[in-house]
Design an enzyme around this catalytic site. Structure first.
Site, PDB file in Angstrom:
ATOM      1  N   ARG A   1       0.553 -15.855  11.945  1.00  0.00           N
ATOM      2  CA  ARG A   1       0.870 -15.908  10.831  1.00  0.00           C
ATOM      3  C   ARG A   1       2.560 -16.835  11.728  1.00  0.00           C
ATOM      4  O   ARG A   1       2.697 -16.378  11.902  1.00  0.00           O
ATOM      5  CB  ARG A   1       1.868 -15.933   9.679  1.00  0.00           C
ATOM      6  CG  ARG A   1      -0.131 -15.586   8.881  1.00  0.00           C
ATOM      7  CD  ARG A   1       0.399 -14.755   7.663  1.00  0.00           C
ATOM      8  NE  ARG A   1       1.065 -13.657   7.222  1.00  0.00           N
ATOM      9  CZ  ARG A   1       2.099 -13.137   7.065  1.00  0.00           C
ATOM     10  NH1 ARG A   1       1.853 -14.008   5.369  1.00  0.00           N
ATOM     11  NH2 ARG A   1       2.949 -11.822   7.170  1.00  0.00           N
TER      12      ARG A   1
ATOM     13  N   TRP B   1       8.028  -0.237  18.429  1.00  0.00           N
ATOM     14  CA  TRP B   1       9.797  -1.161  17.942  1.00  0.00           C
ATOM     15  C   TRP B   1      10.850  -0.668  19.344  1.00  0.00           C
ATOM     16  O   TRP B   1      11.595  -1.615  20.305  1.00  0.00           O
ATOM     17  CB  TRP B   1      10.619  -0.742  16.545  1.00  0.00           C
ATOM     18  CG  TRP B   1      12.076  -1.608  16.529  1.00  0.00           C
ATOM     19  CD1 TRP B   1      11.871  -2.987  16.104  1.00  0.00           C
ATOM     20  CD2 TRP B   1      12.870  -1.316  16.909  1.00  0.00           C
ATOM     21  NE1 TRP B   1      12.509  -3.278  15.609  1.00  0.00           N
ATOM     22  CE2 TRP B   1      13.979  -2.199  15.976  1.00  0.00           C
ATOM     23  CE3 TRP B   1      14.077  -0.550  17.987  1.00  0.00           C
ATOM     24  CZ2 TRP B   1      15.039  -2.759  16.951  1.00  0.00           C
ATOM     25  CZ3 TRP B   1      14.802  -0.865  18.233  1.00  0.00           C
ATOM     26  CH2 TRP B   1      15.934  -1.614  17.292  1.00  0.00           C
TER      27      TRP B   1
ATOM     28  N   LYS C   1       5.445  -4.833   9.858  1.00  0.00           N
ATOM     29  CA  LYS C   1       4.234  -5.531  10.097  1.00  0.00           C
ATOM     30  C   LYS C   1       3.614  -5.958  11.142  1.00  0.00           C
ATOM     31  O   LYS C   1       2.704  -5.685  12.305  1.00  0.00           O
ATOM     32  CB  LYS C   1       2.950  -5.751   8.956  1.00  0.00           C
ATOM     33  CG  LYS C   1       1.457  -5.939   8.776  1.00  0.00           C
ATOM     34  CD  LYS C   1       0.920  -5.801   7.781  1.00  0.00           C
ATOM     35  CE  LYS C   1       2.403  -5.898   6.948  1.00  0.00           C
ATOM     36  NZ  LYS C   1       2.075  -7.938   7.050  1.00  0.00           N
TER      37      LYS C   1
ATOM     38  N   THR D   1       5.752  -6.083  13.742  1.00  0.00           N
ATOM     39  CA  THR D   1       5.826  -5.296  14.957  1.00  0.00           C
ATOM     40  C   THR D   1       4.255  -4.849  15.272  1.00  0.00           C
ATOM     41  O   THR D   1       3.897  -4.529  16.075  1.00  0.00           O
ATOM     42  CB  THR D   1       7.015  -4.930  14.641  1.00  0.00           C
ATOM     43  OG1 THR D   1       8.038  -5.637  14.061  1.00  0.00           O
ATOM     44  CG2 THR D   1       7.431  -4.083  15.697  1.00  0.00           C
TER      45      THR D   1
ATOM     46  N   PHE E   1      10.762   4.857  12.479  1.00  0.00           N
ATOM     47  CA  PHE E   1      12.494   4.034  12.447  1.00  0.00           C
ATOM     48  C   PHE E   1      13.115   5.903  12.817  1.00  0.00           C
ATOM     49  O   PHE E   1      12.853   6.644  12.842  1.00  0.00           O
ATOM     50  CB  PHE E   1      12.576   3.772  10.897  1.00  0.00           C
ATOM     51  CG  PHE E   1      12.143   2.351  10.887  1.00  0.00           C
ATOM     52  CD1 PHE E   1      11.208   2.392  10.779  1.00  0.00           C
ATOM     53  CD2 PHE E   1      13.443   1.871  10.649  1.00  0.00           C
ATOM     54  CE1 PHE E   1      10.335   1.058  10.043  1.00  0.00           C
ATOM     55  CE2 PHE E   1      12.820   0.060   9.820  1.00  0.00           C
ATOM     56  CZ  PHE E   1      11.623  -0.231   9.848  1.00  0.00           C
TER      57      PHE E   1
ATOM     58  N   ALA F   1       1.874 -14.642   1.548  1.00  0.00           N
ATOM     59  CA  ALA F   1       0.418 -13.380   0.620  1.00  0.00           C
ATOM     60  C   ALA F   1       0.894 -13.487  -0.775  1.00  0.00           C
ATOM     61  O   ALA F   1      -0.209 -12.931  -1.077  1.00  0.00           O
ATOM     62  CB  ALA F   1       0.652 -11.840   1.343  1.00  0.00           C
TER      63      ALA F   1
ATOM     64  N   PHE G   1       2.201  -8.284   3.963  1.00  0.00           N
ATOM     65  CA  PHE G   1       2.055  -7.737   2.216  1.00  0.00           C
ATOM     66  C   PHE G   1       0.740  -6.469   3.081  1.00  0.00           C
ATOM     67  O   PHE G   1       0.586  -5.985   3.778  1.00  0.00           O
ATOM     68  CB  PHE G   1       2.658  -8.549   1.069  1.00  0.00           C
ATOM     69  CG  PHE G   1       3.315  -8.707   0.634  1.00  0.00           C
ATOM     70  CD1 PHE G   1       4.880  -8.443   1.613  1.00  0.00           C
ATOM     71  CD2 PHE G   1       3.572 -10.122   0.691  1.00  0.00           C
ATOM     72  CE1 PHE G   1       5.894  -9.527   1.700  1.00  0.00           C
ATOM     73  CE2 PHE G   1       4.731 -10.701  -0.100  1.00  0.00           C
ATOM     74  CZ  PHE G   1       5.662 -10.625   1.829  1.00  0.00           C
TER      75      PHE G   1
ATOM     76  N   LYS H   1      16.207 -13.797   5.982  1.00  0.00           N
ATOM     77  CA  LYS H   1      15.244 -12.442   6.839  1.00  0.00           C
ATOM     78  C   LYS H   1      14.963 -12.392   7.820  1.00  0.00           C
ATOM     79  O   LYS H   1      14.615 -11.667   9.382  1.00  0.00           O
ATOM     80  CB  LYS H   1      13.643 -13.304   6.146  1.00  0.00           C
ATOM     81  CG  LYS H   1      12.554 -12.877   6.951  1.00  0.00           C
ATOM     82  CD  LYS H   1      10.876 -13.147   6.701  1.00  0.00           C
ATOM     83  CE  LYS H   1      10.223 -12.256   6.650  1.00  0.00           C
ATOM     84  NZ  LYS H   1       8.576 -13.485   7.038  1.00  0.00           N
TER      85      LYS H   1
END
Lengths: 555, 555
Positions: free
Chosen positions: A94, A409, A71, A73, A381, A273, A301, A105
């Site tokens: 954020r 990406w 998200k 990205t 992807f 979130a 999210f 992460k």
């Protein structure tokens, strides 16, 4: 083909002096405070501009896989695409919490060729905002316990202190502790616990305040506990809202950085979130709105979590609305919602897509419930097949849902041009944005409405404790607050195992906590923890730093 | 006459853009990282210059009153005086801890017209160094407890973890805690405690490291606990020295600010002197030595504490020596050491001076023990009388002790010209500096030597626990470390009530802790606490911040 890591890509990128980015964004010198060569804070009191002639694009998502659906990205890549289309654009994001960075992460600054820079600094201490929040939160804790220890004039019941200490670290060992041991000169013994910093009400307050004086007023209103006769006690009564706000006077200024393509980015505030409201600060969003024609911002999210809270909490307090909503979906997440095991998500499986796409369908409906027609961003992807891509694109087109394949990406802004064009078209027409509920609706009914309309559940079960708290909240005059749901991000329901588009479920609210400074009531469902733990092999084990200060292992 | 507060004086001062100060100091642009308009970090890898042709002036003191004797003020004022005498000078100071600022102390950036600016930012979060140290310290704690929770391959005995968590807050409630409660998924229960950040070994290590790779090596050597078969376990064995050093890669860079008279100042690192070694970082001192002809630096409290540790720890590891020593004395502290009550220190009392001056006498002798002839700085207070001043000045002159009245609080650098001239004269001749003891001397004998020669005591009593620890330390091969004494600052002895120049006393060492990363052994005496508490009315209660971000209440 060996892929470069995000950190390797970031380290090869050209980064411009932040002064150039500020100039491009129209930030005057007197409002710019440099933090090194590539970061700055913006002193909003030295900033002109009208926020209301800007368009706000909210990026949210379907229910994600544990790895996330990119998200941030897509948010970065979409802004870069607008930039390539010569739009005056800024991105508002954020800021990452150090705990997950060290834990599971890695970095949280976008990925591939759609990242914000400098990624190392943003992922580590950045400009100190989270540390300032930790300091303010824990200074309040020390002042509360000291007040009790020194005679307790305010008659605070040490068994009813709701204010917890925080660290910006995934530290399960601190979830449940006993403090104040060691005898009469060492404080008053009591049960306590630590949350992660991003769960602190100070974080929520910082993100919802409109300026420094609003921040001070909100901090003064924070209820940190109750007296022996069960009356709420506020920071204002303790008389320390000035000192706590003083600790936040730099943290309240939004941080300016840049995307890899030189688009100005404000990164400021980062409540989780699932356990908090999940959006960057109102001040950052408003600053970006003042400075640019289009602002791309994200929430945490899916539309059920960060999305709903953006509409019902942040937009309400900020006095703005999303002019367009982008829903990020991935083949992987659709397949997982169709029942495919995490280890099999790389294999083509159109049948699973067919059963999993109901999850996306619900998120599309959710955006419409707020009066906004969404644009689906299918985030590509390398493991996705053409058959899978075409299935999702066709599914959307057949239903008149706007959709675009994004390859940000891999390609940066160029990979987001199709999406940007769809969003630009959406921005042409005024939407009918509305909140899900009005202030006046009682708390229980607000929760009922979120569960039935946004989650698609049958209703809400309140535990006895929650029922008692509901009454206390209404009695204390906090019934007009919006609700901040604490719920798993993996399901539309409160059960992370119920994937796809579950029906026939109820949501159990086990506890309600009024955050009187933030101005919302947190409803805790399921096993949502306010302090994560570290995995068996934490990311920290792979991190290193070299003689010249460059690092590895931040993903 | 109503005096202005330090904060009021600071707010009226002219502050220059930090780029101008950097230019004056000879710091090239590529080594300068701005933090706002008035602060910067210096990237030492982009810095040339030879440190060894610079002269180092160490400012220490007699035993102080609780309010302090203005050592930082004299340090700043002396540097400003050198500046007025056209010397190329820099000042190197410790950075303040937030805990005491919020508690009892107010600001810690000098006073009156001898302050460093910007005082608010330096006293609050500054450039984030202490927050980075807190984060690194507590990340290690979380990684240790997670390791045990996840199977404990290293066989760590949770009852023998010596590594404590820290907060940069005076929080007595956290001195003794139990963590890991809540059942099998919530960590391993154990007794624990929090120290204040400045007591963290990470702080000591940062202050003693000579560069980033030395820092990493030292962090890898830190022993955080022991196995069930009592073998020490290091950070290196846990494999996280890279991540912890990464968290400190900005914090290791010294911070450039300015005095009110525009003298360049490096403020970097701040271990307490009663519980830690009490000096600013070796990197800051060496950076200042590279850049200027004279460096004025301070150490914490008296020659018995920060002074001794400067000579025996910092100078040893840094490979430099003090070329001159300034001993700060005040009429107030001399009277207190002569038996006058705190409330009576403002009243003339030459008789008390006569009995209290033996304290100063011992500190003069202490400087000589290290081979350096000191210069006494009599730091003037408005309550001092001429009779009192003359008594002290005459007492020194009669004994051939160099002395100068300093009025830097009231007059800035101009008030320190006499002192600066005395120090310049002292710098003309090479001194015979030597450490008090050599590495090879056993730990117990090092302590014996400090107690008998520096404190003037008869000897040392080791508790049974300390004796056991002495043996373990020698057995583990750490006997060559220097000793870091943890002792009250109020007395030459370990009893804060023994003022003046006590004799016939012994010092009891109740515990010894090897800090294997810092490379010293801490010897705990008396009731030295590693976590202060807040007073009944903390300074925080008087602090406030206004709409424009300016503040009040930082003294």
């Amino acid at each position: 083909m060996a892929h470069l890591t995000d950190q390797e890509i970031a380290s090869k990128a050209t980064i411009r002096p932040i002064g150039e980015i500020a100039e491009k964004a129209g930030i005057p010198d007197e409002a710019l405070e440099l933090y090194g060569k590539y970061k700055a804070k913006v002193d909003i009191k030295n900033l002109d501009g009208n926020a209301d002639d800007s368009k706000l694009v909210l990026v949210t998502a379907m229910n994600p896989t544990p790895a996330g659906e990119g998200k941030s990205t897509v948010t970065v890549g979409l802004a870069d695409a607008f930039n390539q289309l010569d739009q005056k654009v800024m991105v508002a994001l954020r800021e990452p919490s150090l705990g997950p960075v060290m834990g599971i992460k890695g970095g949280a600054t976008g990925g591939g060729y759609a990242q914000v820079l400098p990624m190392e600094e943003i992922n580590l201490h950045f400009n100190g905002d989270l540390h300032a929040i930790t300091a303010a939160n824990n200074t309040l804790s020390a002042l509360i316990d000291n007040h009790i220890h020194q005679g307790n004039e305010l008659n605070i019941d040490q068994r009813r202190i709701t204010w917890k200490r925080v660290v910006d670290i995934n530290d399960r060992e601190l979830r449940n502790v006993v403090v104040g041991l060691g005898g009469p000169t060492q404080g008053v013994p009591r049960q306590d616990g630590f949350d992660i910093t991003v769960a602190s009400e100070i974080m929520a307050v910082l993100c919802l305040a409109t300026d420094l004086m609003d921040l001070k007023e909100r901090i003064g209103k924070i209820v940190f506990g109750y007296t022996f006769d069960k009356k709420p006690v506020t920071v204002g009564e303790l008389g320390v809202e000035g000192a706590l706000t003083l600790l936040l006077k730099e943290a309240i200024k939004p941080n300016l950085v840049q995307t890899m393509e030189g688009t100005p980015a404000l990164i400021h505030g980062g409540p989780f979130a699932n356990i908090a409201h999940g959006c960057n600060s109102i001040i950052a969003t408003n600053t970006a709105r003042k400075l640019s024609d289009i602002v791309v911002t994200e929430c945490g999210f899916g539309s059920d979590l960060g999305g709903e809270k953006f509409m019902d909490i942040k937009a309400r307090f900020g006095g703005f609305k999303p002019d367009a909503i982008v829903l990020v979906a991935t083949i992987r997440a659709l397949k997982m919602n169709g029942g495919v095991a995490k280890t099999e998500l790389g294999n083509e499986n159109v049948e699973a897509l067919k059963s999993g796409i109901v999850n996306l369908e619900k998120h599309i409906e959710n955006a419409r419930k707020f009066g906004v027609e969404p644009v689906v961003a299918l985030n590509d992807f390398v493991t996705d097949s053409d058959a899978e891509r075409n299935f999702v694109l066709d599914w959307c087109k057949e239903r008149n849902v706007k959709v675009a394949l994004t390859q940000v990406w891999e390609k940066g802004g160029k990979g987001g041009i199709d999406l940007a064009k769809e969003v630009l078209a959406a921005l042409e027409t005024e939407n009918n944005f509305k909140h899900l509920y009005e202030d006046e609706l009682p708390i229980a009914e607000k929760i009922e409405k979120i569960v039935t309309e946004v989650y698609g559940g049958d209703g809400v079960i309140f535990t006895d404790k929650a029922k008692r708290q509901l009454k206390e909240i209404e009695d204390n005059g906090w019934g007009h607050f919006p609700v901040c749901m604490a719920k798993t991000q993996y399901s539309l329901s409160d059960d992370p195992k119920k994937l796809g588009r579950p029906t026939g479920f109820t949501v159990t609210v086990r506890e309600l906590i009024a955050k009187t400074g933030a101005g919302f009531v947190v409803a805790l469902t399921g096993d949502i923890m306010t302090m994560p733990g570290l995995p068996k092999v934490p990311s920290a084990n792979a991190m290193d730093v070299k003689e010249d200060g460059t690092s590895t292992g931040l993903f």
